[in-house]
Structure formats: C-alpha cells, structure tokens
Design a protein around this motif. Structure first.
Motif, PDB file in Angstrom:
ATOM      1  N   LEU A 242       0.842  -1.200   0.000  1.00 59.22           N
ATOM      2  CA  LEU A 242       0.000   0.000   0.000  1.00 59.22           C
ATOM      3  C   LEU A 242       0.870   1.239   0.000  1.00 59.22           C
ATOM      4  CD1 LEU A 242      -2.279  -1.098   2.991  1.00 59.22           C
ATOM      5  CD2 LEU A 242      -2.872  -1.288   0.586  1.00 59.22           C
TER       6      LEU A 242
ATOM      7  N   ILE B 289      -4.078   8.914   3.954  1.00 60.96           N
ATOM      8  CA  ILE B 289      -5.034   8.112   3.195  1.00 60.96           C
ATOM      9  C   ILE B 289      -4.241   7.151   2.324  1.00 60.96           C
ATOM     10  CG2 ILE B 289      -6.838   9.873   3.260  1.00 60.96           C
ATOM     11  CD1 ILE B 289      -6.304  10.345   0.309  1.00 60.96           C
ATOM     12  N   PHE B 290      -4.843   6.021   2.064  1.00 64.71           N
ATOM     13  CA  PHE B 290      -4.147   4.906   1.451  1.00 64.71           C
ATOM     14  C   PHE B 290      -4.677   4.598   0.062  1.00 64.71           C
ATOM     15  CE2 PHE B 290      -1.585   3.030   4.868  1.00 64.71           C
ATOM     16  CZ  PHE B 290      -2.053   3.745   5.954  1.00 64.71           C
TER      17      PHE B 290
ATOM     18  N   LYS C 288      -5.427   1.588  -2.784  1.00 68.82           N
ATOM     19  CA  LYS C 288      -6.106   0.313  -2.580  1.00 68.82           C
ATOM     20  C   LYS C 288      -5.147  -0.869  -2.560  1.00 68.82           C
ATOM     21  CE  LYS C 288     -10.473   1.939  -4.394  1.00 68.82           C
ATOM     22  NZ  LYS C 288     -11.496   1.857  -5.458  1.00 68.82           N
TER      23      LYS C 288
END
Lengths: 112, 115
Positions: free
Chosen positions: A89, A101-102, A104
C-alpha cells in the motif's frame, strides 16, 4: 478531490526478478509518501517513508522513488522471494498535518 | 517495539447494538487513528486524534463516534450497529514529527460482523 491510484491490482513475478509497483496521485502536494506491506488478515506494516525533497530511498532490497513533478512513486523489490508475496500500500497525508489516506494496494505474488 | 493492541480479533454483534472497539498503544504516541478496510475499497479513515480528548472526523465518520480519555487508549463506538458496518477495523498510532504524522503502527485488526 484528492486521489491515489496504485496502477495494478495484482502483479505476478518469478523469484529473483525485480518487482516494480506504481503509485500515482492527483490534487495533492504531499510533504512525504509512505509504503506499507499487508499480509492477509493482518494490519499493514510500515516499510519506508520518502520526503518530497528526496528522490530515492533504500532499505535492504527495497527502493522507493518519489517524483513530485510526475506525481508518482515507484516501489522496487530486488531479488524478490516468495516471502515477499503480500499486498503493498502507498499512503499520503490527506491534508498537511492530518491523517494518511491509502491507495487500494497492489497484491504481489512471487513464484518459485 | 511499539505495540498496538485491539481488544478483540473477531466480534459478532446484532443490528442495533452499541458496539465498543478498544485500542491501546504502549509507546506514548500522540496520534491515533481508526480505519475500516473492505474488499475493493481499501482502507478508509473513520476518525483520528492528535491529543487526549481531541478528535477529528475522517472520510466516513457517519454512524461512528470515538473517545480518547487517556493518551494510550482510543475507542471506536458504533452507536447503533448496522449490517453495512460489517468490516475489518484497524487501529493505528504514530509519533508526530515536524507537524506531520510519522510511520504508523497498526494493530492486528478486529473483524466485526453485524447480523
């Protein structure tokens, strides 16, 4: 709105080859970018952080690049092994000084 | 090593129940975070906290609340559990350096099923 894209959902490579994973972002000017590894059913594990003024960072067989002009980071695993099979990630700050925030993730499978 | 401990690995609750997910970290980190992870949607930020009694909404706070009465503990509360809250819940903590959160340490996750 901000967006993070990891171009491949899955990547299959043979043992000993170099795996290259891509992370692209839009509408951001992040101060840094992070990479994590996640195994099935477990929480992500922090691998590397690279700052906006760093072009490249290395840790053992891992290498990360950060191109703020292209808005892209590349994550390389050299001499890959079956044990490197996992989901990787990338992550950016949502806004300066706030939470990550990551993307997918990209699931890497290394076959022997 | 920093450890983030989530109270339950698996949890099954009924629709409408109030659910508490507990998270404790042992390294005096300022920041704590709650995410949920769903197939195809990745990790999504629910709430985070930079200090005791402080909280900030993430991207999907609806249906959730949080509590941080002590630095080491960050609780996620589902006020009235619904089936669409069935998910893997992940807690994380980090240091704050140069006004930016550093690398996160995640717990092992709580797989919550709401029936």
């Amino acid at each position: 709105s901000q967006k993070i894209e990891q171009n491949s959902e899955a990547l299959n490579i043979q043992e000993g080859k170099t795996a290259t994973l891509t992370c692209n972002y839009t509408n951001y000017s992040p101060a840094y970018l992070q990479w994590y590894r996640q195994d099935p059913g477990r929480g992500p594990v922090f691998l590397l952080l690279i700052r906006e003024n760093e072009k490249e960072k290395r840790k053992e067989r891992l290498k990360v690049t950060f191109d703020t002009t292209l808005k892209q980071s590349l994550f390389h695993i050299t001499a890959s092994q079956p044990a490197d099979s996992a989901t990787y990630l990338c992550a950016l700050e949502h806004q300066a000084g706030t939470a990550l925030i990551f993307g997918k993730g990209t699931t890497l499978s290394v076959s022997s | 090593d920093v450890k983030v401990t989530q109270s339950s690995r698996y949890l099954v609750k009924r629709t409408g129940e109030k659910v508490f997910l507990e998270c404790v970290q042992d390294m005096d980190h300022e920041n704590m975070f709650w995410y949920r992870q769903d197939p195809g949607l990745g990790l999504r930020l629910i709430y985070f906290s930079y200090d005791v009694k402080m909280k900030e909404k993430g991207d999907i706070p609806e249906g959730y609340s949080v509590s941080r009465e002590k630095k080491e503990r960050f609780s996620l509360i589902l006020e009235s559990a619904s089936t669409n809250q069935t998910s893997m819940y992940l807690c994380a903590s980090s240091l704050l350096r140069d006004s930016h959160p550093y690398g996160y340490t995640f717990g092992s996750g709580t797989r919550l099923t709401v029936v």
